[in-house]
Scaffold this motif. Sequence first.
Motif, mmCIF file in Angstrom:
data_model
loop_
_atom_site.group_PDB
_atom_site.id
_atom_site.type_symbol
_atom_site.label_atom_id
_atom_site.label_comp_id
_atom_site.label_asym_id
_atom_site.label_seq_id
_atom_site.Cartn_x
_atom_site.Cartn_y
_atom_site.Cartn_z
ATOM 1 N N LEU A 1 37.506 44.812 47.461
ATOM 2 C CA LEU A 1 36.491 45.651 46.819
ATOM 3 C C LEU A 1 35.673 44.870 45.803
ATOM 4 O O LEU A 1 34.483 45.124 45.632
ATOM 5 C CB LEU A 1 37.161 46.864 46.170
ATOM 6 C CG LEU A 1 37.738 47.884 47.152
ATOM 7 C CD1 LEU A 1 38.418 49.011 46.382
ATOM 8 C CD2 LEU A 1 36.684 48.432 48.079
ATOM 9 N N ALA A 2 36.300 43.910 45.126
ATOM 10 C CA ALA A 2 35.560 43.079 44.172
ATOM 11 C C ALA A 2 34.517 42.226 44.892
ATOM 12 O O ALA A 2 33.370 42.112 44.436
ATOM 13 C CB ALA A 2 36.514 42.202 43.382
ATOM 14 N N VAL A 3 34.902 41.640 46.022
ATOM 15 C CA VAL A 3 33.958 40.836 46.793
ATOM 16 C C VAL A 3 32.813 41.697 47.305
ATOM 17 O O VAL A 3 31.641 41.308 47.240
ATOM 18 C CB VAL A 3 34.688 40.125 47.963
ATOM 19 C CG1 VAL A 3 33.708 39.545 48.956
ATOM 20 C CG2 VAL A 3 35.594 39.049 47.424
ATOM 21 N N ALA A 4 33.128 42.881 47.789
ATOM 22 C CA ALA A 4 32.077 43.785 48.265
ATOM 23 C C ALA A 4 31.160 44.193 47.121
ATOM 24 O O ALA A 4 29.945 44.288 47.292
ATOM 25 C CB ALA A 4 32.701 45.021 48.911
ATOM 26 N N GLY A 5 31.726 44.411 45.948
ATOM 27 C CA GLY A 5 30.907 44.769 44.787
ATOM 28 C C GLY A 5 29.985 43.639 44.365
ATOM 29 O O GLY A 5 28.825 43.856 44.016
ATOM 30 N N LEU B 1 34.349 46.691 52.205
ATOM 31 C CA LEU B 1 34.695 48.012 51.686
ATOM 32 C C LEU B 1 35.786 48.672 52.524
ATOM 33 O O LEU B 1 36.704 49.283 51.991
ATOM 34 C CB LEU B 1 33.454 48.905 51.653
ATOM 35 C CG LEU B 1 32.390 48.538 50.625
ATOM 36 C CD1 LEU B 1 31.157 49.412 50.812
ATOM 37 C CD2 LEU B 1 32.935 48.696 49.218
ATOM 38 N N VAL B 2 35.687 48.526 53.830
ATOM 39 C CA VAL B 2 36.682 49.147 54.710
ATOM 40 C C VAL B 2 38.043 48.476 54.542
ATOM 41 O O VAL B 2 39.059 49.157 54.400
ATOM 42 C CB VAL B 2 36.217 49.078 56.181
ATOM 43 C CG1 VAL B 2 37.326 49.488 57.128
ATOM 44 C CG2 VAL B 2 34.993 49.953 56.388
ATOM 45 N N VAL C 1 46.794 43.871 45.896
ATOM 46 C CA VAL C 1 46.033 42.684 45.486
ATOM 47 C C VAL C 1 44.877 42.439 46.457
ATOM 48 O O VAL C 1 43.737 42.184 46.043
ATOM 49 C CB VAL C 1 46.960 41.450 45.396
ATOM 50 C CG1 VAL C 1 46.161 40.181 45.231
ATOM 51 C CG2 VAL C 1 47.939 41.617 44.254
ATOM 52 N N LEU C 2 45.157 42.522 47.759
ATOM 53 C CA LEU C 2 44.103 42.333 48.754
ATOM 54 C C LEU C 2 43.028 43.414 48.654
ATOM 55 O O LEU C 2 41.846 43.142 48.841
ATOM 56 C CB LEU C 2 44.700 42.316 50.162
ATOM 57 C CG LEU C 2 45.538 41.099 50.508
ATOM 58 C CD1 LEU C 2 46.149 41.264 51.888
ATOM 59 C CD2 LEU C 2 44.724 39.837 50.442
ATOM 60 N N GLY C 3 43.433 44.638 48.368
ATOM 61 C CA GLY C 3 42.469 45.726 48.234
ATOM 62 C C GLY C 3 41.528 45.530 47.060
ATOM 63 O O GLY C 3 40.314 45.695 47.183
#
Length: 70
Positions: A59-63, A5-6, A53-55
């Motif tokens: 966030l997708a991985v964290a979700g 997330l960070v 793209v990295l952001g």
Amino acid sequence: MAAGLVVGGGALVIAFDVRNLGLRAYDLLAERSPGGGLDPRFSPDVLRGIAGVLGVAGLAVAGVRTFGML
């Protein structure tokens, strides 16, 4: 999960250039890169695109991890 997330949030802040943070990050990269600076083709807009793209990916991985915990 918190790290994703960070990192994802920070990358999106650079991507959306909040308070010119994208330009500051670009200037910092230019100052610290070996060989006398960055390639002229690597503009602040390219940096913002990569950060976006990295952001989104972060966030997708964290979700997905959060959804897996439910």
